[in-house]
Structures are given as C-alpha cells and as structure tokens.
Design a protein around this motif. Structure first.
Motif, PDB file in Angstrom:
ATOM      1  N   LYS A 338       0.860  -1.182   0.000  1.00 25.97           N
ATOM      2  CA  LYS A 338       0.000   0.000   0.000  1.00 25.97           C
ATOM      3  C   LYS A 338       0.899   1.235   0.000  1.00 25.97           C
ATOM      4  O   LYS A 338       1.989   1.245   0.593  1.00 25.97           O
ATOM      5  CB  LYS A 338      -0.970  -0.001   1.180  1.00 25.97           C
ATOM      6  N   THR A 339       0.452   2.281  -0.685  1.00 26.99           N
ATOM      7  CA  THR A 339       1.302   3.439  -0.956  1.00 26.99           C
ATOM      8  C   THR A 339       1.211   4.531   0.109  1.00 26.99           C
ATOM      9  O   THR A 339       1.968   5.510   0.054  1.00 26.99           O
ATOM     10  CB  THR A 339       0.924   4.045  -2.314  1.00 26.99           C
ATOM     11  N   THR A 340       0.310   4.382   1.060  1.00 26.59           N
ATOM     12  CA  THR A 340       0.174   5.371   2.130  1.00 26.59           C
ATOM     13  C   THR A 340      -0.465   4.703   3.334  1.00 26.59           C
ATOM     14  O   THR A 340      -0.650   3.482   3.359  1.00 26.59           O
ATOM     15  CB  THR A 340      -0.680   6.571   1.667  1.00 26.59           C
ATOM     16  N   GLN A 341      -0.805   5.491   4.351  1.00 27.12           N
ATOM     17  CA  GLN A 341      -1.393   5.002   5.588  1.00 27.12           C
ATOM     18  C   GLN A 341      -0.434   4.070   6.330  1.00 27.12           C
ATOM     19  O   GLN A 341      -0.850   3.095   6.962  1.00 27.12           O
ATOM     20  CB  GLN A 341      -2.716   4.276   5.323  1.00 27.12           C
ATOM     21  N   SER A 342       0.855   4.372   6.255  1.00 27.07           N
ATOM     22  CA  SER A 342       1.855   3.617   7.003  1.00 27.07           C
ATOM     23  C   SER A 342       2.940   4.583   7.450  1.00 27.07           C
ATOM     24  O   SER A 342       3.359   5.465   6.689  1.00 27.07           O
ATOM     25  CB  SER A 342       2.463   2.509   6.132  1.00 27.07           C
ATOM     26  N   ALA A 343       3.395   4.390   8.677  1.00 26.01           N
ATOM     27  CA  ALA A 343       4.441   5.257   9.224  1.00 26.01           C
ATOM     28  C   ALA A 343       5.371   4.428  10.096  1.00 26.01           C
ATOM     29  O   ALA A 343       5.055   3.302  10.492  1.00 26.01           O
ATOM     30  CB  ALA A 343       3.829   6.403  10.031  1.00 26.01           C
ATOM     31  N   PHE A 344       6.542   5.054  10.403  1.00 33.28           N
ATOM     32  CA  PHE A 344       7.465   4.434  11.353  1.00 33.28           C
ATOM     33  C   PHE A 344       8.291   5.563  11.971  1.00 33.28           C
ATOM     34  O   PHE A 344       9.223   6.085  11.357  1.00 33.28           O
ATOM     35  CB  PHE A 344       8.363   3.418  10.653  1.00 33.28           C
ATOM     36  N   VAL A 345       7.901   5.950  13.188  1.00 37.83           N
ATOM     37  CA  VAL A 345       8.536   7.097  13.841  1.00 37.83           C
ATOM     38  C   VAL A 345       8.782   6.775  15.318  1.00 37.83           C
ATOM     39  O   VAL A 345       8.276   5.789  15.863  1.00 37.83           O
ATOM     40  CB  VAL A 345       7.654   8.361  13.729  1.00 37.83           C
ATOM     41  N   ASN A 346       9.589   7.637  15.944  1.00 38.03           N
ATOM     42  CA  ASN A 346       9.834   7.582  17.395  1.00 38.03           C
ATOM     43  C   ASN A 346      10.473   6.275  17.863  1.00 38.03           C
ATOM     44  O   ASN A 346      10.213   5.805  18.966  1.00 38.03           O
ATOM     45  CB  ASN A 346       8.525   7.810  18.172  1.00 38.03           C
ATOM     46  N   PHE A 347      11.318   5.703  17.027  1.00 33.68           N
ATOM     47  CA  PHE A 347      12.068   4.514  17.437  1.00 33.68           C
ATOM     48  C   PHE A 347      13.407   4.954  18.034  1.00 33.68           C
ATOM     49  O   PHE A 347      13.728   6.148  18.049  1.00 33.68           O
ATOM     50  CB  PHE A 347      12.248   3.542  16.267  1.00 33.68           C
ATOM     51  N   VAL A 348      14.189   4.046  18.546  1.00 39.82           N
ATOM     52  CA  VAL A 348      15.412   4.359  19.296  1.00 39.82           C
ATOM     53  C   VAL A 348      16.338   5.257  18.478  1.00 39.82           C
ATOM     54  O   VAL A 348      16.676   4.949  17.328  1.00 39.82           O
ATOM     55  CB  VAL A 348      16.145   3.063  19.701  1.00 39.82           C
ATOM     56  N   ASP A 349      16.727   6.349  19.117  1.00 38.36           N
ATOM     57  CA  ASP A 349      17.595   7.334  18.456  1.00 38.36           C
ATOM     58  C   ASP A 349      18.933   7.346  19.204  1.00 38.36           C
ATOM     59  O   ASP A 349      19.057   7.930  20.280  1.00 38.36           O
ATOM     60  CB  ASP A 349      16.935   8.716  18.474  1.00 38.36           C
ATOM     61  N   ASP A 350      19.929   6.668  18.625  1.00 40.39           N
ATOM     62  CA  ASP A 350      21.254   6.636  19.257  1.00 40.39           C
ATOM     63  C   ASP A 350      22.318   6.739  18.182  1.00 40.39           C
ATOM     64  O   ASP A 350      22.030   7.072  17.020  1.00 40.39           O
ATOM     65  CB  ASP A 350      21.432   5.375  20.110  1.00 40.39           C
ATOM     66  N   GLU A 351      23.572   6.484  18.564  1.00 44.13           N
ATOM     67  CA  GLU A 351      24.700   6.672  17.643  1.00 44.13           C
ATOM     68  C   GLU A 351      24.694   5.692  16.482  1.00 44.13           C
ATOM     69  O   GLU A 351      25.442   5.862  15.502  1.00 44.13           O
ATOM     70  CB  GLU A 351      26.030   6.573  18.404  1.00 44.13           C
ATOM     71  N   PHE A 352      23.870   4.631  16.539  1.00 42.45           N
ATOM     72  CA  PHE A 352      23.847   3.649  15.461  1.00 42.45           C
ATOM     73  C   PHE A 352      22.741   3.934  14.442  1.00 42.45           C
ATOM     74  O   PHE A 352      22.641   3.246  13.430  1.00 42.45           O
ATOM     75  CB  PHE A 352      23.628   2.246  16.043  1.00 42.45           C
ATOM     76  N   SER A 406      -1.256   2.122   9.753  1.00 45.16           N
ATOM     77  CA  SER A 406      -0.319   1.182  10.367  1.00 45.16           C
ATOM     78  C   SER A 406       0.847   1.954  10.963  1.00 45.16           C
ATOM     79  O   SER A 406       1.684   2.476  10.222  1.00 45.16           O
ATOM     80  CB  SER A 406       0.194   0.172   9.329  1.00 45.16           C
ATOM     81  N   PRO A 407       0.950   2.040  12.311  1.00 48.64           N
ATOM     82  CA  PRO A 407       2.085   2.720  12.925  1.00 48.64           C
ATOM     83  C   PRO A 407       3.361   1.885  12.897  1.00 48.64           C
ATOM     84  O   PRO A 407       4.453   2.392  13.099  1.00 48.64           O
ATOM     85  CB  PRO A 407       1.622   2.945  14.362  1.00 48.64           C
ATOM     86  N   SER A 408       3.205   0.583  12.646  1.00 48.93           N
ATOM     87  CA  SER A 408       4.363  -0.319  12.542  1.00 48.93           C
ATOM     88  C   SER A 408       3.883  -1.655  11.996  1.00 48.93           C
ATOM     89  O   SER A 408       2.688  -1.983  12.070  1.00 48.93           O
ATOM     90  CB  SER A 408       5.020  -0.538  13.916  1.00 48.93           C
ATOM     91  N   VAL A 409       4.805  -2.427  11.466  1.00 56.00           N
ATOM     92  CA  VAL A 409       4.465  -3.776  11.011  1.00 56.00           C
ATOM     93  C   VAL A 409       4.009  -4.612  12.204  1.00 56.00           C
ATOM     94  O   VAL A 409       3.087  -5.430  12.106  1.00 56.00           O
ATOM     95  CB  VAL A 409       5.669  -4.424  10.303  1.00 56.00           C
ATOM     96  N   GLN A 410       4.662  -4.412  13.343  1.00 57.26           N
ATOM     97  CA  GLN A 410       4.323  -5.178  14.549  1.00 57.26           C
ATOM     98  C   GLN A 410       2.843  -5.006  14.909  1.00 57.26           C
ATOM     99  O   GLN A 410       2.153  -5.974  15.235  1.00 57.26           O
ATOM    100  CB  GLN A 410       5.202  -4.722  15.726  1.00 57.26           C
ATOM    101  N   ASN A 411       2.359  -3.777  14.855  1.00 55.56           N
ATOM    102  CA  ASN A 411       0.973  -3.524  15.230  1.00 55.56           C
ATOM    103  C   ASN A 411       0.004  -4.133  14.230  1.00 55.56           C
ATOM    104  O   ASN A 411      -1.059  -4.648  14.612  1.00 55.56           O
ATOM    105  CB  ASN A 411       0.733  -2.020  15.347  1.00 55.56           C
ATOM    106  N   THR A 412       0.349  -4.096  12.967  1.00 56.03           N
ATOM    107  CA  THR A 412      -0.503  -4.716  11.953  1.00 56.03           C
ATOM    108  C   THR A 412      -0.624  -6.218  12.190  1.00 56.03           C
ATOM    109  O   THR A 412      -1.713  -6.795  12.080  1.00 56.03           O
ATOM    110  CB  THR A 412       0.053  -4.443  10.544  1.00 56.03           C
ATOM    111  N   ILE A 413       0.499  -6.871  12.538  1.00 50.13           N
ATOM    112  CA  ILE A 413       0.462  -8.305  12.836  1.00 50.13           C
ATOM    113  C   ILE A 413      -0.449  -8.574  14.023  1.00 50.13           C
ATOM    114  O   ILE A 413      -1.277  -9.497  13.999  1.00 50.13           O
ATOM    115  CB  ILE A 413       1.893  -8.827  13.115  1.00 50.13           C
ATOM    116  N   TYR A 414      -0.328  -7.763  15.059  1.00 52.07           N
ATOM    117  CA  TYR A 414      -1.141  -7.978  16.266  1.00 52.07           C
ATOM    118  C   TYR A 414      -2.629  -7.844  15.963  1.00 52.07           C
ATOM    119  O   TYR A 414      -3.448  -8.659  16.415  1.00 52.07           O
ATOM    120  CB  TYR A 414      -0.742  -6.998  17.365  1.00 52.07           C
ATOM    121  N   LEU A 415      -3.010  -6.814  15.215  1.00 53.67           N
ATOM    122  CA  LEU A 415      -4.422  -6.621  14.892  1.00 53.67           C
ATOM    123  C   LEU A 415      -4.987  -7.808  14.128  1.00 53.67           C
ATOM    124  O   LEU A 415      -6.131  -8.227  14.365  1.00 53.67           O
ATOM    125  CB  LEU A 415      -4.592  -5.332  14.079  1.00 53.67           C
ATOM    126  N   LEU A 416      -4.198  -8.357  13.214  1.00 56.06           N
ATOM    127  CA  LEU A 416      -4.626  -9.537  12.461  1.00 56.06           C
ATOM    128  C   LEU A 416      -4.798 -10.740  13.390  1.00 56.06           C
ATOM    129  O   LEU A 416      -5.816 -11.447  13.339  1.00 56.06           O
ATOM    130  CB  LEU A 416      -3.614  -9.834  11.357  1.00 56.06           C
TER     131      LEU A 416
END
Length: 481
Positions: A338-352, A406-416
């Motif tokens: 799908k071309t929209t309605q998906s995001a991935f933000v606010n994950f761990v922000d470190d030197e890597f 979908s805020p993440s793939v993980q959440n989509t799996i859980y909803l299913l």
C-alpha cells in the motif's frame, strides 16, 4: 557390553515372573570389587565361554546374559580376537571366564587380553560358583531359542527380533527374555528424533461432474515415526513402510476417496497410516496446494479451463498420534503493498541510527501465516482459511476508500492475530511473519538542472537486506488450580 544398575535391576528381577527360569541353579560368584574405570559407566560385565564355542556376556550384578554369539568355527587367533575387538571397543569387561579351551588360553589370546586389561579366569566343574555365570547365560539363550521356534523346528527370527526390541508397558520385552537393560538406557534413544517419508509427491485430482470439472493440485510430504528404533539401531527394516509405498498410498487414497481440501486429505492419510500399521507411532503430512482458479470468459466461469494464479498459496500440516491429532493451516507467498497510511517514527535514536522518521511511507511485505486448531472434528477448513484470508486483507488494507493506518508492522500483525482469535473459536494459536520489502525514494535533488527537490513518485525497490517481523499469539490457558 552393557553395564548393570544394581538397585534398578534387582527391583525388576524381584517383580519378573520369568526371571527364575533364567537364574543360575548355583549361588552366584561374589562380585569382585574393581577400581573405577575411566569410562562413561565403569565396568560391571563379564564374558564366559563354553565348549560349544559360544561367548556369553554376563552382568556381574544380576547374572543375566547381555550378549550371546558364536565364536569362529576355526580356532584362528586373529579371527577370535577380531570377534572380541568391537565388543571391547564398546566396553571391555573386567574379566573373561573360560573352561580352558585352547582357543582362548593361547599365548596370543593372553597377550590380547592383557592389552585390554582383561583378567582371564579359569572356570570348570570344580568351581561351580564361577561356572554359575555361564549356566545363567546358556539358560537365557536356550530359553530364547525355544520360545521362538516353530512346531517344525525352524527359528522364527522375526518373532525373536520383536521380542528383543518391542516394548511392553514401561519395560522392554528383551529385559525379561535375555536380561538386557532397557534399550533406551543403553543407547540413549530418548535423544533420538527420527522419522522418514516421501517428499514432493505431486498429484493432480480432477473431479468430473458432467461438463463441469474441478481440479486440485497438491505437493505432499509424508513422514512416519515408528514405535521402535530397531531400523535405526540394528538395521532391522521389518517395520519400515517404504517411502515409495507411501507415495503410492497418496495416489490410491486420492482415487478411492477423492480430494476435498488439503486438511481433509492430510487427515485421511494420517488415519490410514496409523490404522493400517500398528507399529507407526506418528504420521505427519505437509500439503502445499497449487493456486489454480477458473478462467472467466465473457463474464462467465469456464467449465474446464483454469488459470494458474500464484498470488497466494494454501498450506497445511497435520501431525497425528494415536488418540489425537493436530492440524495447522496456513497461507504463504501473499505479497501486498500500500502506498500510504503507514508510518514508522519515534524509534530508538542513538549513535547507530541512520534511518529518519517516516510519517508516510510505502508498506510492502510477503505475508506468511499459520494457525493451529484446538479441534479437527467437524471443522470446515476451507471456510476458516477463507476467513483468515479476509482478515489479512482487512487489517492490512482496510476500508477501500480510507484504508487503515499502520504505525508499525508489529501492530498490523497484532491486529490480524487478535481478530483471528476473536472471530474464529476453532483457532488456538496463530503465527504471522511479515518481512519488509522496502521502497526508498530516489534522490533527484542531485540533478538540479533536470531533477527535482521533491519526489514522491519515483522509488527504488530494495528487498535485501530487509527487516523481518514475526509474532505468535495464542489463547490464554486456564489454570488447573
């Protein structure tokens, strides 16, 4: 040679009704205390020979025979030593008893025994207590032969092999016949996970109902597990159903019963193998259904023409033991985007970290899902598979007009997974895997004269390396307390 377990075997002897038949008539020789040996279990066995050129391995703790075999016909020393060599490599005894025959009392054999640190003990009629061990061995071997000889005098080798290796309750029958310890203890068979079968058995079944034909094309793996290990340990193939026979069974049962669904046919195969062959302990069948659908021509489904449509594959596994069965349904190869309605933000922000927040991105994956049933009785497997497929589409794509965020793939799996457990009571557990199939925006800003500072139309597919997200969700088990 086998080693005894004094307390355990004495307890078995006390409860065994046939042990008296094999016990020596004279008191046993007292156990010679030997220093602890650098072996996994120490030495606690003895070898006796008799004038019939047989050797008998005796447990020093029980007086039971643990091995009987014939010596070579000729007294060539190298033949005799070669006969003992594999036995000693397994476990050399602390002592060998002989009646003084030249085949075991020669200088060459004495040197052979010295090399293995085996004491040679002379036994004769003048030493009845020592001779009791050989008597016990002969009684056991004689009883085994007598009990497995037909009326015509022929040795029933198949029956004797069964008595040696079959199970009777918690005790191996051989423990009562020849004094073997339980085979499981000797060979550590509890660590064996074995099975055999035929893979990639391909079949196409055509059901003809007048002018309308229907097809099922499957690729099937069969695997059987026996209730004994004699093929694995002793090379005894008498209980093996050849893998070629398993393949033929697939075709014969398809002709006889037809094919309704992958699950029903897998259950049919399992039931057949378990009911026909009493020594089969478990049957496991894997089925992959090839995705054929009718050709639609002029707005009408064709009677006998089909289109191969590899959009999604229906899979199943049925594993059945006596008194129960477990079926696992599945789908695989379902590539979606799908071309929209998906995001991935606010994950761990470190030197890597190098990946920026993505508030709107392309979401693409290849979905694999499998689910386990809490029962197989009266289940409409085809209907449940179609329901799970619908849930996959719903939780990934959502409403046709607005979609689903979908805020993440993980959440989509859980909803299913949650929807499947909530809506389909026959499912006890569901596993879903969604690997990322990335599509990155092509940077056209580096071409100032012909490019563009902004680009949300041209993407570069990148499937390797890729993230892989998987989860298993099951129903909570009720406490027995």
């Amino acid at each position: 040679m086998l080693t005894g377990n004094g307390g355990h075997l004495q307890h078995l002897c006390a409860q065994c009704t046939s042990c008296d038949e094999h016990a020596p008539s004279l008191p046993p020789e007292s156990i010679v205390q030997m220093p602890e040996q650098n072996t996994p279990s120490g030495r606690s066995s003895q070898i006796c020979s008799d004038r019939r050129q047989c050797i008998h391995g005796i447990s020093r703790q029980t007086n039971w025979v643990v091995r009987s075999s014939s010596l070579p016909q000729r007294h060539h020393i190298y033949k005799i030593s070669n006969h003992f060599d594999p036995i000693f490599k397994l476990e050399a005894p602390d002592q060998i008893s002989t009646d003084g025959g030249t085949n075991l009392a020669s200088e060459e054999m004495e040197a052979f025994f010295r090399r293995w640190l085996v004491k040679v003990h002379l036994s004769s009629a003048q030493y009845p207590e020592s001779n009791g061990r050989a008597e016990a061995a002969v009684k056991s071997a004689k009883g085994l032969l007598q009990e497995n000889t037909s009326k015509g005098g022929a040795l029933e080798s198949d029956k004797m092999a069964w008595r040696q290796h079959a199970s009777h309750g918690d005790q191996r029958v051989a423990s009562c016949v020849t004094g073997y310890l339980q085979l499981k203890e000797w060979t550590n068979t509890s660590g064996i996970d074995r099975g055999y079968g035929k893979n990639n058995v391909k079949i196409l079944h055509v059901r003809r109902e007048g002018v309308v034909h229907s097809i099922k094309e499957y690729e099937i793996n069969t695997q059987l597990t026996l209730n004994n290990d004699k093929d694995y340990i002793f090379g005894d193939n008498s209980d093996i159903i050849a893998t070629d026979s398993q393949k033929n069974t697939v075709y014969i049962l398809a002709k006889k019963h037809g094919i309704v669904s992958p699950e029903d046919f897998a259950l049919l195969l399992c039931t057949h193998f378990l009911s026909k062959y009493p020594y089969v302990e478990k049957a496991k069948i894997d089925v992959d259904a090839y995705p054929w659908r009718r050709i639609v021509s002029e707005g009408k489904a064709h009677n006998h023409a089909f289109l191969f449509s590899p959009e999604i594959q229906h899979t199943c596994t049925v594993s059945q033991r006596r008194g129960g069965s477990a079926a696992i349904n599945g789908l695989t190869g379902m590539r979606v985007l799908k071309t929209t309605q998906s995001a991935f933000v606010n994950f761990v922000d470190d030197e890597f970290r190098s990946l920026p927040d993505m508030k709107d991105r392309i979401f693409s994956t290849i979905i694999t899902a499998s689910w386990q049933y809490n029962t197989v009785d009266g289940v409409d497997f085809g209907k449940i598979w179609a329901n799970v497929y619908k849930l996959v589409i719903d939780k990934f794509a959502g409403n046709p007009d607005t979609g689903i965020f979908s805020p993440s793939v993980q959440n989509t799996i859980y909803l299913l997974q949650k929807a499947a457990l909530d809506e389909i009571p026959e499912i006890s557990k569901i596993s879903v895997t969604m690997p990322n199939k990335h599509y990155y925006t092509v940077d056209l800003s580096k071409f100032p004269e012909v490019g563009s500072l902004e680009n949300n139309e041209v993407f570069l597919p990148m499937d390797k390396p890729a993230g892989n997200i998987t989860a298993v969700l099951g129903r909570a088990t009720k406490s027995k307390l």
